[in-house]
Motif scaffolding. Structure first.
Motif, PDB file in Angstrom:
ATOM      1  N   LYS A 123      13.749  -7.478  19.974  1.00 21.41           N
ATOM      2  CA  LYS A 123      12.416  -6.890  19.824  1.00 21.41           C
ATOM      3  C   LYS A 123      12.231  -6.447  18.378  1.00 21.41           C
ATOM      4  O   LYS A 123      13.022  -5.649  17.866  1.00 21.41           O
ATOM      5  N   VAL A 124      11.166  -6.987  17.756  1.00 28.51           N
ATOM      6  CA  VAL A 124      10.923  -6.749  16.329  1.00 28.51           C
ATOM      7  C   VAL A 124       9.503  -6.238  16.122  1.00 28.51           C
ATOM      8  O   VAL A 124       8.558  -6.719  16.750  1.00 28.51           O
ATOM      9  N   ILE A 125       9.372  -5.267  15.226  1.00 27.73           N
ATOM     10  CA  ILE A 125       8.064  -4.783  14.787  1.00 27.73           C
ATOM     11  C   ILE A 125       7.893  -5.211  13.333  1.00 27.73           C
ATOM     12  O   ILE A 125       8.798  -5.032  12.515  1.00 27.73           O
ATOM     13  N   LEU A 126       6.748  -5.777  13.022  1.00 24.93           N
ATOM     14  CA  LEU A 126       6.415  -6.159  11.652  1.00 24.93           C
ATOM     15  C   LEU A 126       5.643  -5.009  11.010  1.00 24.93           C
ATOM     16  O   LEU A 126       4.721  -4.461  11.617  1.00 24.93           O
ATOM     17  N   VAL A 127       6.004  -4.642   9.774  1.00 19.95           N
ATOM     18  CA  VAL A 127       5.362  -3.525   9.085  1.00 19.95           C
ATOM     19  C   VAL A 127       4.951  -3.949   7.678  1.00 19.95           C
ATOM     20  O   VAL A 127       5.711  -4.596   6.963  1.00 19.95           O
TER      21      VAL A 127
ATOM     22  N   ALA B 132      10.797  -5.611  10.653  1.00 24.96           N
ATOM     23  CA  ALA B 132      10.670  -6.574   9.553  1.00 24.96           C
ATOM     24  C   ALA B 132       9.600  -6.073   8.597  1.00 24.96           C
ATOM     25  O   ALA B 132       8.533  -5.627   9.028  1.00 24.96           O
ATOM     26  N   GLY B 133       9.890  -6.142   7.319  1.00 25.94           N
ATOM     27  CA  GLY B 133       8.934  -5.722   6.298  1.00 25.94           C
ATOM     28  C   GLY B 133       8.703  -6.840   5.306  1.00 25.94           C
ATOM     29  O   GLY B 133       9.634  -7.546   4.925  1.00 25.94           O
ATOM     30  N   MET B 134       7.445  -6.978   4.902  1.00 27.37           N
ATOM     31  CA  MET B 134       7.079  -8.015   3.935  1.00 27.37           C
ATOM     32  C   MET B 134       7.142  -7.442   2.522  1.00 27.37           C
ATOM     33  O   MET B 134       6.749  -6.303   2.289  1.00 27.37           O
ATOM     34  N   GLU B 135       7.610  -8.270   1.626  1.00 27.02           N
ATOM     35  CA  GLU B 135       7.725  -7.896   0.221  1.00 27.02           C
ATOM     36  C   GLU B 135       6.373  -7.469  -0.329  1.00 27.02           C
ATOM     37  O   GLU B 135       5.382  -8.139  -0.095  1.00 27.02           O
TER      38      GLU B 135
ATOM     39  N   CYS C 244       2.299  -3.529  12.463  1.00 24.69           N
ATOM     40  CA  CYS C 244       1.818  -2.198  12.104  1.00 24.69           C
ATOM     41  C   CYS C 244       1.469  -2.136  10.627  1.00 24.69           C
ATOM     42  O   CYS C 244       2.224  -2.627   9.785  1.00 24.69           O
ATOM     43  N   PHE C 245       0.338  -1.514  10.356  1.00 21.30           N
ATOM     44  CA  PHE C 245      -0.153  -1.401   8.988  1.00 21.30           C
ATOM     45  C   PHE C 245      -0.724  -0.008   8.784  1.00 21.30           C
ATOM     46  O   PHE C 245      -1.323   0.564   9.697  1.00 21.30           O
ATOM     47  N   VAL C 246      -0.602   0.513   7.588  1.00 14.66           N
ATOM     48  CA  VAL C 246      -1.263   1.771   7.267  1.00 14.66           C
ATOM     49  C   VAL C 246      -2.769   1.535   7.207  1.00 14.66           C
ATOM     50  O   VAL C 246      -3.544   2.280   7.781  1.00 14.66           O
TER      51      VAL C 246
END
Length: 186
Positions: free
Chosen positions: A124-128, A64-67, A156-158
């Motif tokens: 199973k989801v990873i948030l980025v 999943a990615g946030m706008e 996960c974040f840079v």
């Protein structure tokens, strides 16, 4: 496998690929701009490889990615993991049946949405996303994913801005946090 990692040591190339813009969007803020990292093929590839690394070979169903920068990073992570991609959008941007949640910002509340059928219960989801600061948006996204039945494996974040405490708020929800670099301050 450890997914709770801070990659600040020996990662100067990633850190140096991120542009810092002083006094944006307001005086006293040091804005961490990843567009320079995205434009550097080697740094972009390394960032994606390091975000993906703990889950290579694991069965991750969705990313999943946030706008909006989370779409860029999350799409690349999903591709590398052979997982589906789920966009989390600002209110009013999704066309189908959706679930929404209000989340805190420095200046008040906002809302984000996800399609109700974006995740099958138990997937199973990873948030980025690109950056975790105060954590309001990411905490909202984790809550939204859990609301539709996702098993949120990690966020996960840079970039982490640890002085603002956002990563700790995500951990308090029982979600491990992976970041690649950190910067002091805000």
């Amino acid at each position: 496998m450890t997914s709770e990692t801070q990659w600040d040591h020996d990662r100067g190339d990633l850190k140096s690929a991120i542009r810092t813009i002083p006094d944006y969007p307001k005086p006293g803020i040091l804005f961490r701009d990843i567009t320079t990292l995205l434009g550097d093929a080697r740094a972009f590839r390394r960032a994606i490889d390091e975000l993906v690394q703990p889950w290579c070979g694991a069965k991750i169903d969705k990313v999943a990615g946030m706008e909006a920068r989370g779409f860029i990073l999350g799409g690349a992570v999903a591709h590398q993991l052979s997982a589906g991609f789920v966009p989390i959008r600002k209110k009013g941007k999704l066309p189908h049946t959706k679930v929404s949640i209000a989340y805190s910002l420095e200046y008040g509340l906002d809302e984000m949405e996800i399609h109700q059928d974006a995740v099958i219960a138990g997937e199973k989801v990873i948030l980025v996303d690109d950056l975790v600061a105060t954590g309001g948006t990411a905490v909202g996204a984790v809550s939204l994913l859990k609301k539709i039945g996702a098993d949120v494996v990690a966020a996960c974040f840079v970039i982490d801005l640890p002085d603002l405490g956002g990563a700790d708020k995500i951990r308090e929800l029982g979600v491990p946090v992976r970041t690649l670099v950190s910067f002091p301050g805000h």
